[in-house]
Design a protein around this motif. Sequence first.
Motif, mmCIF file in Angstrom:
data_model
loop_
_atom_site.group_PDB
_atom_site.id
_atom_site.type_symbol
_atom_site.label_atom_id
_atom_site.label_comp_id
_atom_site.label_asym_id
_atom_site.label_seq_id
_atom_site.Cartn_x
_atom_site.Cartn_y
_atom_site.Cartn_z
ATOM 1 N N SER A 1 -2.886 10.426 -9.375
ATOM 2 C CA SER A 1 -3.543 9.324 -10.084
ATOM 3 C C SER A 1 -4.438 8.514 -9.166
ATOM 4 C CB SER A 1 -2.494 8.392 -10.694
ATOM 5 O OG SER A 1 -1.810 7.692 -9.657
ATOM 6 N N ARG A 2 -4.113 8.546 -7.836
ATOM 7 C CA ARG A 2 -4.842 7.763 -6.826
ATOM 8 C C ARG A 2 -4.709 6.251 -7.055
ATOM 9 N NH1 ARG A 2 -6.123 11.007 -2.676
ATOM 10 N NH2 ARG A 2 -7.966 9.764 -2.156
ATOM 11 N N ILE A 3 -3.716 5.853 -7.839
ATOM 12 C CA ILE A 3 -3.435 4.427 -8.058
ATOM 13 C C ILE A 3 -2.482 3.952 -6.965
ATOM 14 C CG2 ILE A 3 -2.420 2.727 -9.617
ATOM 15 C CD1 ILE A 3 -3.216 4.546 -11.946
ATOM 16 N N ILE A 4 -2.884 2.943 -6.219
ATOM 17 C CA ILE A 4 -2.069 2.428 -5.125
ATOM 18 C C ILE A 4 -0.778 1.816 -5.668
ATOM 19 C CG2 ILE A 4 -1.941 0.742 -3.252
ATOM 20 C CD1 ILE A 4 -3.737 3.069 -2.614
ATOM 21 N N GLU A 5 0.340 2.222 -5.090
ATOM 22 C CA GLU A 5 1.642 1.687 -5.492
ATOM 23 C C GLU A 5 2.015 0.501 -4.614
ATOM 24 O OE1 GLU A 5 3.823 0.653 -7.476
ATOM 25 O OE2 GLU A 5 4.341 2.662 -8.181
ATOM 26 N N LYS A 6 2.691 -0.474 -5.220
ATOM 27 C CA LYS A 6 3.215 -1.632 -4.486
ATOM 28 C C LYS A 6 4.730 -1.645 -4.655
ATOM 29 C CE LYS A 6 -0.914 -4.481 -5.091
ATOM 30 N NZ LYS A 6 -1.470 -5.751 -5.603
ATOM 31 N N HIS B 1 0.836 -1.203 0.000
ATOM 32 C CA HIS B 1 0.000 0.000 0.000
ATOM 33 C C HIS B 1 0.867 1.248 0.000
ATOM 34 C CE1 HIS B 1 -3.722 -2.274 0.666
ATOM 35 N NE2 HIS B 1 -2.999 -3.031 1.455
ATOM 36 N N GLY B 2 1.916 1.239 -0.814
ATOM 37 C CA GLY B 2 2.736 2.421 -0.984
ATOM 38 C C GLY B 2 4.035 2.401 -0.207
ATOM 39 N N LEU B 3 4.551 3.598 0.036
ATOM 40 C CA LEU B 3 5.866 3.803 0.636
ATOM 41 C C LEU B 3 5.745 4.657 1.891
ATOM 42 C CD1 LEU B 3 9.064 3.739 0.347
ATOM 43 C CD2 LEU B 3 8.795 5.874 -0.951
ATOM 44 N N VAL B 4 6.459 4.243 2.944
ATOM 45 C CA VAL B 4 6.543 5.030 4.173
ATOM 46 C C VAL B 4 8.013 5.326 4.448
ATOM 47 C CG1 VAL B 4 5.986 5.179 6.631
ATOM 48 C CG2 VAL B 4 4.506 3.860 5.092
ATOM 49 N N VAL B 5 8.342 6.585 4.762
ATOM 50 C CA VAL B 5 9.706 6.973 5.108
ATOM 51 C C VAL B 5 9.697 7.492 6.545
ATOM 52 C CG1 VAL B 5 11.693 8.400 4.518
ATOM 53 C CG2 VAL B 5 10.183 7.559 2.697
ATOM 54 N N ASN C 1 5.743 8.460 19.269
ATOM 55 C CA ASN C 1 5.293 9.478 18.317
ATOM 56 C C ASN C 1 6.360 9.735 17.263
ATOM 57 O OD1 ASN C 1 2.903 9.844 19.839
ATOM 58 N ND2 ASN C 1 4.022 11.171 21.259
ATOM 59 N N ILE C 2 6.502 8.793 16.342
ATOM 60 C CA ILE C 2 7.527 8.921 15.315
ATOM 61 C C ILE C 2 7.040 9.824 14.192
ATOM 62 C CG2 ILE C 2 8.564 6.692 15.829
ATOM 63 C CD1 ILE C 2 7.117 5.593 13.344
ATOM 64 N N HIS C 3 8.000 10.405 13.474
ATOM 65 C CA HIS C 3 7.686 11.263 12.333
ATOM 66 C C HIS C 3 7.919 10.477 11.053
ATOM 67 C CE1 HIS C 3 8.518 14.405 9.254
ATOM 68 N NE2 HIS C 3 7.460 14.950 9.830
ATOM 69 N N TYR C 4 6.951 10.518 10.146
ATOM 70 C CA TYR C 4 7.085 9.778 8.889
ATOM 71 C C TYR C 4 6.355 10.504 7.765
ATOM 72 C CZ TYR C 4 2.417 8.131 10.203
ATOM 73 O OH TYR C 4 1.107 8.076 10.593
ATOM 74 N N TYR C 5 6.717 10.130 6.526
ATOM 75 C CA TYR C 5 5.997 10.558 5.336
ATOM 76 C C TYR C 5 5.383 9.313 4.698
ATOM 77 C CZ TYR C 5 8.348 15.097 5.510
ATOM 78 O OH TYR C 5 8.808 16.331 5.888
ATOM 79 N N TYR C 6 4.140 9.440 4.260
ATOM 80 C CA TYR C 6 3.447 8.313 3.644
ATOM 81 C C TYR C 6 3.059 8.676 2.224
ATOM 82 C CZ TYR C 6 -0.138 4.711 2.883
ATOM 83 O OH TYR C 6 -0.883 3.664 2.380
ATOM 84 N N MET C 7 3.457 7.808 1.279
ATOM 85 C CA MET C 7 3.169 8.015 -0.136
ATOM 86 C C MET C 7 2.466 6.779 -0.680
ATOM 87 S SD MET C 7 6.904 9.701 -0.865
ATOM 88 C CE MET C 7 7.560 9.162 0.723
ATOM 89 N N PRO C 8 1.135 6.743 -0.637
ATOM 90 C CA PRO C 8 0.403 5.530 -1.019
ATOM 91 C C PRO C 8 0.241 5.327 -2.524
ATOM 92 C CG PRO C 8 -1.136 7.219 -0.306
ATOM 93 C CD PRO C 8 0.247 7.775 -0.085
ATOM 94 N N TYR C 9 0.325 6.408 -3.298
ATOM 95 C CA TYR C 9 0.002 6.318 -4.728
ATOM 96 C C TYR C 9 1.270 6.324 -5.588
ATOM 97 C CZ TYR C 9 -4.403 7.664 -2.577
ATOM 98 O OH TYR C 9 -5.488 7.725 -1.757
ATOM 99 N N LEU C 10 1.092 6.185 -6.896
ATOM 100 C CA LEU C 10 2.219 6.202 -7.823
ATOM 101 C C LEU C 10 3.146 7.348 -7.447
ATOM 102 C CD1 LEU C 10 0.528 5.543 -11.290
ATOM 103 C CD2 LEU C 10 1.549 3.884 -9.726
ATOM 104 N N LEU C 11 4.413 7.046 -7.254
ATOM 105 C CA LEU C 11 5.329 8.027 -6.673
ATOM 106 C C LEU C 11 5.550 9.239 -7.558
ATOM 107 C CD1 LEU C 11 7.991 5.655 -5.070
ATOM 108 C CD2 LEU C 11 5.939 6.668 -4.039
ATOM 109 N N ASP C 12 5.475 9.061 -8.857
ATOM 110 C CA ASP C 12 5.670 10.198 -9.761
ATOM 111 C C ASP C 12 4.354 10.872 -10.136
ATOM 112 O OD1 ASP C 12 4.861 7.948 -11.270
ATOM 113 O OD2 ASP C 12 5.666 8.829 -13.104
ATOM 114 N N LYS C 13 3.206 10.201 -9.822
ATOM 115 C CA LYS C 13 1.892 10.758 -10.150
ATOM 116 C C LYS C 13 0.919 10.491 -9.003
ATOM 117 C CE LYS C 13 2.530 9.842 -15.088
ATOM 118 N NZ LYS C 13 2.055 9.036 -16.256
ATOM 119 N N PRO C 14 1.145 11.109 -7.846
ATOM 120 C CA PRO C 14 0.260 10.842 -6.701
ATOM 121 C C PRO C 14 -1.192 11.222 -6.949
ATOM 122 C CG PRO C 14 1.729 12.702 -6.268
ATOM 123 C CD PRO C 14 2.224 12.056 -7.521
#
Length: 199
Positions: free
Chosen positions: A132-137, A101-105, A117-130
Amino acid sequence: MLWIGTWGGGVCCTSLSSLPNLSFKSYSTHNSGLQSDYVGSLCFDKLNNGMWIGTTHGLCFFDLATNTIVKVSLPTDVQPNNSLTRMIIDRKQRLWVGSHHGLVVVDLFSFAKNRRNIHYYYMPYLLDKPSSRIIEKISCIYQAKDGTIWLGSNGYGVYRLNSDARFPYSFTNLTVNNGLCDNSIYGILEDKYHRLWFS
């Protein structure tokens, strides 16, 4: 220490100093805080002195100082089939977590300060076209010798990190249209001539 993640038996570890008579210690859902006995990835964290464990039910951290396993909450936890497939720690002490279900950093310095309480970024969709709402694997992650982060997708080719100066990060996508043999990438390696190989 040698660590082994299994598909159904949790995590096993042993000291290589006891060769050839190895004795394994096993950690599972029955005797520890492990969330699932199906382990897809392991990543040692020198900063926090522990092992990150990616399972089919989320992320756990094994604290080597206390020999305990704690669950670390991520935004992917609410998703079905929450498999964490690959992890690396980059030179900026960030844990990159690839999932179905995407990428977490994750900022590991935040984890060092407060292990809740960690800090993270979540990128669930296509990394170059977020948009698009298409889930990235994300199926694999690699940091090249020049520091560039590369990510393999299960169906959408390869991504190269262009900039992480602000969120969302900027990526370039390479596919069969750019010469790849296939858009499903399961491994990335670099040879001594600094050429990248995608499997």
